[in-house]
Design a protein around this motif. Structure first.
Motif, short mmCIF file in Angstrom:
data_model
loop_
_atom_site.label_atom_id
_atom_site.label_comp_id
_atom_site.label_asym_id
_atom_site.label_seq_id
_atom_site.Cartn_x
_atom_site.Cartn_y
_atom_site.Cartn_z
N GLU A 7 0.86 -1.18 0.00
CA GLU A 7 0.00 0.00 0.00
C GLU A 7 0.90 1.22 0.00
OE1 GLU A 7 -3.76 0.01 2.31
OE2 GLU A 7 -2.62 1.42 3.55
N TRP A 16 -6.28 -1.34 2.44
CA TRP A 16 -6.90 -0.33 1.57
C TRP A 16 -6.46 -0.52 0.13
CZ3 TRP A 16 -5.47 4.15 5.35
CH2 TRP A 16 -6.35 4.15 6.44
N ALA A 17 -5.19 -0.81 -0.09
CA ALA A 17 -4.71 -1.04 -1.45
C ALA A 17 -5.39 -2.25 -2.06
CB ALA A 17 -3.19 -1.23 -1.46
N HIS A 18 -5.58 -3.28 -1.25
CA HIS A 18 -6.23 -4.49 -1.76
C HIS A 18 -7.68 -4.21 -2.11
CE1 HIS A 18 -2.96 -6.50 0.84
NE2 HIS A 18 -2.48 -6.06 -0.30
N GLY A 66 -1.92 -3.05 4.31
CA GLY A 66 -2.23 -2.96 2.89
C GLY A 66 -3.68 -3.19 2.53
N ALA A 83 2.42 -4.87 3.74
CA ALA A 83 2.81 -3.46 3.78
C ALA A 83 3.25 -3.15 5.21
CB ALA A 83 1.63 -2.58 3.38
N LEU A 87 -3.54 1.88 -3.73
CA LEU A 87 -2.77 0.93 -4.52
C LEU A 87 -1.69 1.63 -5.31
CD1 LEU A 87 -4.57 -0.33 -7.69
CD2 LEU A 87 -5.61 1.41 -6.30
N SER A 142 -3.99 -9.49 4.10
CA SER A 142 -3.26 -8.24 4.24
C SER A 142 -2.38 -8.37 5.46
CB SER A 142 -4.23 -7.06 4.40
OG SER A 142 -5.08 -6.97 3.28
#
Length: 184
Positions: A78, A122-124, A120, A114, A83, A145
């Motif tokens: 992240e 939020w990125a996922h 991570g 992350a 992302l 995550s």
């Protein structure tokens, strides 16, 4: 043979997320090949003016890699709460032409590590949202995550039981979904 293509959201040579993708290659179920997409850093930012019959060779190669896969595994950190641009760019190129892109209908899962507070997630979530909009069959929730700062021992993904378990379960689900879509 079921082919799962891993798109790694970090370009760093010693990336923890690349190591997770390599772990997926090592522990893939029998009859499954995990390939790591190469050349993501060479693909220009998506620009409709560049697309079409004269699309850049690196973008064409990415689309060919995605088209040849039965499922996609997004393995990403992240960056600043979202992302990485390289992963979003890969999704954008694979989504075109709209409604007929190489990502259309493919099972997709996201996982990765992350150093951030939430590992991570939020990125996922962002990557899976982009995949759904692009026409892929994304899992509803991130598969795993991980806060890499909390790992034990040397910090390598293959030494972390929770990572091995999540990668194993994610690959099994992707392979099952890919096989179901082929049978349909």
């Amino acid at each position: 043979m079921t082919v799962v293509l891993a798109l790694v959201g970090s370009l760093r040579a010693d990336s923890t997320n690349r190591k997770i993708a390599e772990l997926a290659q090592q522990i893939a179920p029998e009859g499954t090949e995990v390939r790591i997409a190469e050349g993501l850093g060479d693909v220009p930012f998506y620009n409709e003016d560049l697309d079409g019959e004269q699309a850049p060779a690196s973008a064409v190669h990415l689309r060919e890699q995605v088209a040849a896969a039965d499922a996609l595994l997004l393995v990403t950190p992240e960056y600043n709460g979202g992302l990485p641009a390289v992963l979003k760019n890969a999704i954008d190129w694979a989504s075109r032409p709209y409604g007929q892109g190489s990502i259309t209908g493919k099972p997709v899962a996201a996982l990765g590590a992350a150093i951030g507070r939430f590992g991570g997630v939020w990125a996922h979530e962002d990557s899976l949202k982009s995949v759904r909009i692009a026409g892929g069959a994304a899992h509803e929730a991130p598969a795993g995550s991980f806060k890499s700062t909390e790992w034990t021992g040397s910090g390598h993904p293959q030494e972390q039981a929770e990572v091995v378990e999540a990668v194993t379960a994610t690959l099994a689900k992707l392979v099952d979904e890919a096989n179901q879509s082929v049978a349909a």
